[in-house]
Design an enzyme around this catalytic site. Sequence first.
Site, PDB file in Angstrom:
ATOM      1  N   ALA A  14       0.811  -1.226   0.000  1.00 49.53           N
ATOM      2  CA  ALA A  14       0.000   0.000   0.000  1.00 49.53           C
ATOM      3  C   ALA A  14       0.844   1.276   0.000  1.00 49.53           C
ATOM      4  CB  ALA A  14      -0.955  -0.013   1.187  1.00 49.53           C
ATOM      5  N   TYR A 154       4.999 -14.421 -13.771  1.00 49.81           N
ATOM      6  CA  TYR A 154       3.876 -13.589 -13.296  1.00 49.81           C
ATOM      7  C   TYR A 154       2.534 -14.284 -13.547  1.00 49.81           C
ATOM      8  CZ  TYR A 154       1.121  -9.305 -12.592  1.00 49.81           C
ATOM      9  OH  TYR A 154       0.217  -8.369 -12.148  1.00 49.81           O
ATOM     10  N   ALA A 155       2.364 -14.832 -14.756  1.00 50.34           N
ATOM     11  CA  ALA A 155       1.099 -15.513 -15.084  1.00 50.34           C
ATOM     12  C   ALA A 155       0.881 -16.707 -14.162  1.00 50.34           C
ATOM     13  CB  ALA A 155       1.108 -15.959 -16.542  1.00 50.34           C
TER      14      ALA A 155
HETATM   15  P1  NAP Z   1       3.274  -1.185  -7.734  1.00 54.02           P
HETATM   16  O1  NAP Z   1       2.851   0.216  -8.010  1.00 54.02           O
HETATM   17  O2  NAP Z   1       4.557  -1.686  -8.295  1.00 54.02           O
HETATM   18  O3  NAP Z   1       3.281  -1.389  -6.121  1.00 54.02           O
HETATM   19  C1  NAP Z   1       3.631  -2.626  -5.580  1.00 54.02           C
HETATM   20  C2  NAP Z   1       3.425  -2.585  -4.089  1.00 54.02           C
HETATM   21  O4  NAP Z   1       3.782  -3.875  -3.551  1.00 54.02           O
HETATM   22  C3  NAP Z   1       4.292  -1.550  -3.381  1.00 54.02           C
HETATM   23  O5  NAP Z   1       3.558  -0.980  -2.314  1.00 54.02           O
HETATM   24  C4  NAP Z   1       5.427  -2.404  -2.833  1.00 54.02           C
HETATM   25  O6  NAP Z   1       6.009  -1.856  -1.649  1.00 54.02           O
HETATM   26  C5  NAP Z   1       4.681  -3.668  -2.463  1.00 54.02           C
HETATM   27  N1  NAP Z   1       5.558  -4.833  -2.281  1.00 54.02           N
HETATM   28  C6  NAP Z   1       6.348  -5.433  -3.206  1.00 54.02           C
HETATM   29  N2  NAP Z   1       6.996  -6.475  -2.650  1.00 54.02           N
HETATM   30  C7  NAP Z   1       6.600  -6.534  -1.355  1.00 54.02           C
HETATM   31  C8  NAP Z   1       6.918  -7.381  -0.261  1.00 54.02           C
HETATM   32  N3  NAP Z   1       7.767  -8.414  -0.397  1.00 54.02           N
HETATM   33  N4  NAP Z   1       6.340  -7.140   0.945  1.00 54.02           N
HETATM   34  C9  NAP Z   1       5.489  -6.089   1.105  1.00 54.02           C
HETATM   35  N5  NAP Z   1       5.136  -5.261   0.104  1.00 54.02           N
HETATM   36  C10 NAP Z   1       5.694  -5.477  -1.101  1.00 54.02           C
HETATM   37  O7  NAP Z   1       2.162  -2.238  -8.181  1.00 54.02           O
HETATM   38  P2  NAP Z   1       0.643  -2.031  -8.693  1.00 54.02           P
HETATM   39  O8  NAP Z   1       0.670  -1.814 -10.150  1.00 54.02           O
HETATM   40  O9  NAP Z   1      -0.052  -1.076  -7.801  1.00 54.02           O
HETATM   41  O10 NAP Z   1       0.090  -3.509  -8.479  1.00 54.02           O
HETATM   42  C11 NAP Z   1      -0.532  -3.901  -7.264  1.00 54.02           C
HETATM   43  C12 NAP Z   1      -1.064  -5.317  -7.441  1.00 54.02           C
HETATM   44  O11 NAP Z   1      -1.966  -5.350  -8.555  1.00 54.02           O
HETATM   45  C13 NAP Z   1       0.020  -6.355  -7.728  1.00 54.02           C
HETATM   46  O12 NAP Z   1      -0.314  -7.575  -7.103  1.00 54.02           O
HETATM   47  C14 NAP Z   1      -0.060  -6.502  -9.233  1.00 54.02           C
HETATM   48  O13 NAP Z   1       0.417  -7.752  -9.674  1.00 54.02           O
HETATM   49  C15 NAP Z   1      -1.542  -6.343  -9.462  1.00 54.02           C
HETATM   50  N6  NAP Z   1      -1.892  -5.928 -10.828  1.00 54.02           N
HETATM   51  C16 NAP Z   1      -1.460  -4.746 -11.343  1.00 54.02           C
HETATM   52  C17 NAP Z   1      -1.830  -4.416 -12.648  1.00 54.02           C
HETATM   53  C18 NAP Z   1      -1.412  -3.134 -13.287  1.00 54.02           C
HETATM   54  O14 NAP Z   1      -1.732  -2.948 -14.477  1.00 54.02           O
HETATM   55  N7  NAP Z   1      -0.726  -2.233 -12.595  1.00 54.02           N
HETATM   56  C19 NAP Z   1      -2.618  -5.280 -13.418  1.00 54.02           C
HETATM   57  C20 NAP Z   1      -3.031  -6.472 -12.849  1.00 54.02           C
HETATM   58  C21 NAP Z   1      -2.672  -6.789 -11.546  1.00 54.02           C
HETATM   59  P3  NAP Z   1       7.434  -1.026  -1.685  1.00 54.02           P
HETATM   60  O15 NAP Z   1       7.059   0.373  -2.119  1.00 54.02           O
HETATM   61  O16 NAP Z   1       7.877  -1.089  -0.270  1.00 54.02           O
HETATM   62  O17 NAP Z   1       8.322  -1.737  -2.652  1.00 54.02           O
END
Ligand code: NAP
Length: 246
Positions: A14, A154-155
């Site tokens: 978050a 990822y998939a």
């Molecule tokens: P993002 O902007 O890259 O943010 C990722 C978040 O995950 C950050 O808050 C990060 O924290 C946290 N994180 C990563 N590794 C972690 C760990 N080991 N422990 C605790 N926190 C961790 O990603 P997003 O695009 O918002 O995506 C959020 C979710 O939606 C993911 O599961 C992603 O696969 C899914 N999703 C995204 C999309 C898209 O188009 N963006 C599409 C489909 C699904 P730090 O800041 O501390 O690194």
Amino acid sequence: MIDLKGKVAIVTGASRGIGLETARVLAACGARVAVIATKENPDLALELSSTLGVEVRSYGCDVSNTEQVTVTFKSIIETFGAVDILVNNAGITRDGLLMRMKDEDFDDVIRVNLRSVFVCTRAIARHMMGRRSGRIINMASINGIRTQAGQSNYAASKAGVIGLTKSNAMEMAGRGITVNAVAPGFIQTDMTAKLPAEMIEKYKAGIPLQDLGSPRDVANAVAFLASDEARYITGQVLGVDGGLNA
Ligand code: NAP
């Protein structure tokens, strides 16, 4: 407006993107929120709580690490008194073609995207079962349903999240806990900002609603699944993808 007054939510991942927006929307609906990212961020918690008028606290925790999750969740339950909603959102990408993908790129993505959902859900399950209520929402992806080259790690992780969601929903239904997944399509965040501009345009052209999604679009779906209004929905995957998977 969805009413989450009196509820407590944990949102993982978050610090930015979909997770941050989800924390913001849940708090705007009245929930008190524990936000988790790899590092504690008290300034972010202060900003959210002062603008939205509810208690928001920040925790630093690797959500794939059992020991860290156990300690953090115990502290959250002690501080907030109870947890009603868990949003397993943290995720990473390490894209690459199969022939060039390193073992650690596969393992890291499975660990952060899939193992974390197992570890965090198990850590809250006893607490929610004891209270005979709870909402668990897992962040899957359209890539866990229909995918593309270069994302075997990822998939696989997101298809795994969908399987875990359905199995956990069956296990916990008898205790009044619902477990659902949200499957975003192409959402504008740091994760997708890494992609080349021509690839983004190509994706956009293939989306029936002809636009990329926003973190708010996903957060609104999470808030609905977290609400009392969604009491009869469990084991489902809600696409937030502009019609990509229609
Ligand atoms: P993002 O902007 O890259 O943010 C990722 C978040 O995950 C950050 O808050 C990060 O924290 C946290 N994180 C990563 N590794 C972690 C760990 N080991 N422990 C605790 N926190 C961790 O990603 P997003 O695009 O918002 O995506 C959020 C979710 O939606 C993911 O599961 C992603 O696969 C899914 N999703 C995204 C999309 C898209 O188009 N963006 C599409 C489909 C699904 P730090 O800041 O501390 O690194």
